[in-house]
Each structure stands twice: as C-alpha cells, then as structure tokens.
Design an enzyme around this catalytic site. Structure first.
Site: not given
Ligand code: ADP
Length: 171
Positions: A41, A128, A90, A17
């Site tokens: 959630k 995450s 990803r 992120h």
């Molecule tokens: P959500 O529950 O909306 O998927 P996340 O917190 O899991 O929220 O992810 C938020 C955004 O960040 C999403 O667009 C996800 O694809 C992106 N994301 C998550 N991990 C990575 C990573 N390692 N590299 C790039 N983008 C990421």
C-alpha cells in the site's frame, strides 16, 4: 474483559476513529490501536508519522495504546492474547469487506471475535480518504480530524494548495 485490538491504516487517524475507540475502551478495558503496515500500500503519512499522530490524539484516554504491525492482525492478536478485533462500520458499502475479513479471521483464529461498532451519525461520512481529498484541495477539515492531524495535513499539502490557489487566481 478481554483486551481489544482496533486495526487499520489510520492514514491519518480521524475523529471517526477516535469516536470508536472512546466508545469501546470502557467495554474492553484495554485497547491497542494497531497501525497496519502493508508494503503493497502507499500511504500519505509514514508509519512513524501515523503512530505519532495517533498517540497525540489518544493522549489522556486511559487503557489505550498505539502499536505498528506488519502482517496478519490475528497473528498480533494471538501474540498479545487479545480476544477481540474491533472494526467500525459506516455505510452498507463497508459491510461486505468487513464480513469477509471477520470470517477469514475467524477461520485463522477461532478464539478471536470481531466486534463491529456502528459509526456515530456525525462521522458517517468521515474517512481518511475523503479528509485527504478535501485537505489537498485546500478545504477545511476542522472537527473531522484531531487538531494535530489538521496541522499535519496542512503541512503535507502546503505547496500543492499554494500552487492550486495561484492557478485559481489566474483563471
Ligand atoms: P482500513 O485500511 O483497514 O480500512 P482505516 O484506517 O480506513 O483502515 O479504518 C479502520 C477502521 O475504522 C475500519 O473498520 C473502518 O471501517 C473504521 N472507520 C473508518 N472511519 C470511520 C468512521 N468515520 N466512523 C467509524 N468507523 C470508521
């Protein structure tokens, strides 16, 4: 330049992120990392914890703020006059979900564009969920998350990991 919103659960924020936000901030000028609060959630970290962990990790990056929002991201975007929603991509498995979301958001708010940014190769496997999975089994997530998150995960799972180690020692 249009202000951008980077929405997500951020439960917790990871190095993946951080990489995305560091890369888009110079393009967009101002970016709000928007922590979605969805009552349906279940999260490991509370809304306030996710916000504090993100703020700590993003301290020192100019033009970046953290906010929490319940409801549609486009409603927040409209209210803030933001024109860009940033999402990270990803693997191919992310694609379909992001395509649907981007098109639905376009339908709801035609003025707002979704900007897809590819994850850097070194963070392709970081999410995450995987980070939580590793931490709850006592594995190291060093470098995959900010230092504050690493500590917070250790604290959350301390009892669990202690019990696990005791069972492993007996086996
Ligand atoms: P959500 O529950 O909306 O998927 P996340 O917190 O899991 O929220 O992810 C938020 C955004 O960040 C999403 O667009 C996800 O694809 C992106 N994301 C998550 N991990 C990575 C990573 N390692 N590299 C790039 N983008 C990421």
């Amino acid at each position: 330049m249009g202000m951008g919103i980077y929405p997500g659960s951020f439960d917790p924020i990871t190095s993946g992120h951080l990489d995305i936000i560091r890369r888009v901030q110079p393009i967009l000028g101002e970016v709000t990392l928007l922590i979605s609060q969805n009552p349906k959630k279940t999260y490991l970290f509370t809304e306030q914890e996710r916000k504090l962990l993100a703020e700590e990790a993003l301290k020192g990056i100019p033009g970046v703020t953290v906010a929490v929002h319940e409801g549609l991201t486009v409603d927040y975007a409209k209210k803030q006059n933001a024109r860009v929603i940033v999402r990270g991509l990803r693997a191919v498995s992310d694609y379909e979900y992001e395509l649907v979301m981007a098109n639905m958001n376009k339908k709801l708010a035609p003025m707002v564009e979704t900007m897809i940014v590819f994850a850097s190769p070194e963070f392709y496997y970081v999410s995450s969920n995987t980070v939580k999975e590793v931490a709850q089994n006592g594995g190291s997530v060093q470098g995959l998350v900010p230092v504050g998150v690493e500590k917070a995960l250790q604290a959350k799972y301390a009892d669990r990991v202690k019990d696990l180690r005791a069972r492993q020692a007996k086996a």
